[in-house]
Design an enzyme around this catalytic site. Structure first.
Site, PDB file in Angstrom:
ATOM      1  N   SER A  79      73.010  12.668  51.266  1.00 60.45           N
ATOM      2  CA  SER A  79      72.106  12.588  51.741  1.00 60.45           C
ATOM      3  C   SER A  79      71.226  12.233  52.405  1.00 60.45           C
ATOM      4  CB  SER A  79      71.377  13.869  50.899  1.00 60.45           C
ATOM      5  OG  SER A  79      70.103  14.078  51.059  1.00 60.45           O
TER       6      SER A  79
ATOM      7  N   TYR B 263      67.204  13.937  42.653  1.00 65.52           N
ATOM      8  CA  TYR B 263      68.202  14.496  43.539  1.00 65.52           C
ATOM      9  C   TYR B 263      68.432  13.085  44.848  1.00 65.52           C
ATOM     10  CZ  TYR B 263      70.395  16.948  48.103  1.00 65.52           C
ATOM     11  OH  TYR B 263      70.960  16.717  49.081  1.00 65.52           O
TER      12      TYR B 263
END
Length: 269
Positions: free
Chosen positions: A131, A144
Site C-alpha cells: 500500500s 495498517y
C-alpha cells in the site's frame, strides 16, 4: 506458448477479483482464494480455492490441490489483507496482532509455501500487494501502515535471498481504490469520553470518503499484468492517482517536519 498459472490470495472480491478476471481474459490460468467457498456458491469468474492465510494447514492443502491440477505455479499475487484504523493507544493488542497476522505473516506463509515449487521450476514470480500507506505513518492508520511497510522491507530482503533460484519478488503498492475493504476493516470505536474523539472521528470519515471515491481496481490489474510481462521486475511499483504517488516523492525530498505538517493539514488535525 504454455499458459501461466496464477494464484491470487483474497481473490473472491475487490482488487483480487479484478486482477483475476483481467488475467483470465489475457489467457492465464487463474486461481483465487477465499476463506470460505460456501459464501460464493455461484462464483464462476475463475477457479476458487479455500485458503486462509492465517492457517498453515489450509495453505498447504490449497497449494497441494493446485499442483495436483496444474503441476506448477508461475505467479503468486499476495493480495489478501485487512484494514485497521484507530488511535494506537486505544487499539486492542489482539486486533493489532490480527492485522499483522493477515497483512504481514500471511504473505510470508504464502511465499514459504510456493518457493519450493518455484525453485524446482527454476522460475516464478511473487507480487506482494502492499500500500502507498506503507511508505508513511498515517494518523489513525498507523498499524495498517506498519503492517504494509513491514511487508515492503521483507520483500526487499527476500529478493536478494532468492536471486539464484530464477524467482523474482516485487512489491506493488496501490493507493485508494473503490473496494469493500472498509466493510471488513476493524476500526476502534469513536469513544465519547476519549481524548481522540473529535480528531479520530473526523479522520475516520475522511478515510471512508477516500476509499468510496477511489479509483477503479482494474488499474491495479493492468499493473499486475505489466509486471508479469516484465522479464526483470523492479523492487517497488506504485499505482494510484497523481497526488498519491506524488506524496511519496514529497516524502523523499521534504524535511520530515514539513511533510508531517502536510499530512496534518490533509487530515485537518
Amino acid at each position: 506458448m504454455e499458459q501461466k498459472v496464477v494464484l491470487i490470495t483474497g481473490g473472491s472480491s475487490g482488487i483480487g477479483k479484478s486482477i483475476g478476471i483481467f488475467l483470465k481474459s489475457k489467457g492465464f490460468i487463474v486461481y483465487g482464494t477465499t476463506r470460505s467457498k460456501a459464501k460464493y456458491p455461484n462464483f464462476d469468474a475463475f477457479n476458487l480455492l479455500e485458503l486462509d492465510v492465517k492457517k498453515e494447514d489450509t495453505i498447504a492443502l490449497a497449494i497441494t490441490e493446485l499442483l495436483k491440477r496444474e503441476g506448477k505455479i508461475d505467479v503468486l499475487v499476495n493480495n489478501a489483507g485487512v484494514g485497521i484504523t484507530g488511535p494506537i493507544e486505544e487499539t486492542p493488542d489482539v486486533e493489532i496482532s490480527k492485522a499483522f497476522d493477515t497483512n504481514f505473516h500471511g504473505p510470508i506463509r504464502m511465499m514459504k509455501a510456493v518457493l519450493p515449487q518455484m525453485r524446482l521450476q527454476k522460475a516464478g514470480l511473487i507480487i506482494n500487494i502492499t500500500s502507498i500507506a506503507g511508505y508513511m505513518g498515517l494518523p489513525y492508520r498507523g498499524i495498517y501502515s506498519a503492517s504494509k511497510g513491514a511487508l515492503e522491507l521483507v520483500t526487499e530482503a527476500m529478493r536478494m535471498e532468492t536471486k539464484d533460484f530464477g524467482v523474482h519478488i516485487t512489491n506493488l503498492a496501490p493507493g485508494d481504490f473503490a473496494t469493500n475493504i472498509a466493510s471488513g476493516r476493524y476500526h476502534s470505536p469513536v469513544l465519547t469520553n476519549s481524548a481522540y474523539q473529535k480528531p479520530y472521528g473526523a479522520t475516520l470519515e475522511a478515510i471512508n470518503n477516500d476509499v468510496d471515491s477511489g479509483g477503479d481496481p482494474i488499474q491495479v490489474a493492468h499493473k499486475v499484468f505489466k509486471i508479469i510481462k516484465t522479464p526483470k521486475p523492479k523492487v517497488h511499483y506504485k499505482v494510484g492517482d497523481f497526488m498519491q504517488k506524488f506524496s511519496l516523492l514529497l516524502k523523499k525530498i521534504l524535511p520530515d517536519k514539513v511533510y508531517e505538517k502536510l499530512l496534518l493539514n490533509h487530515y485537518k488535525l
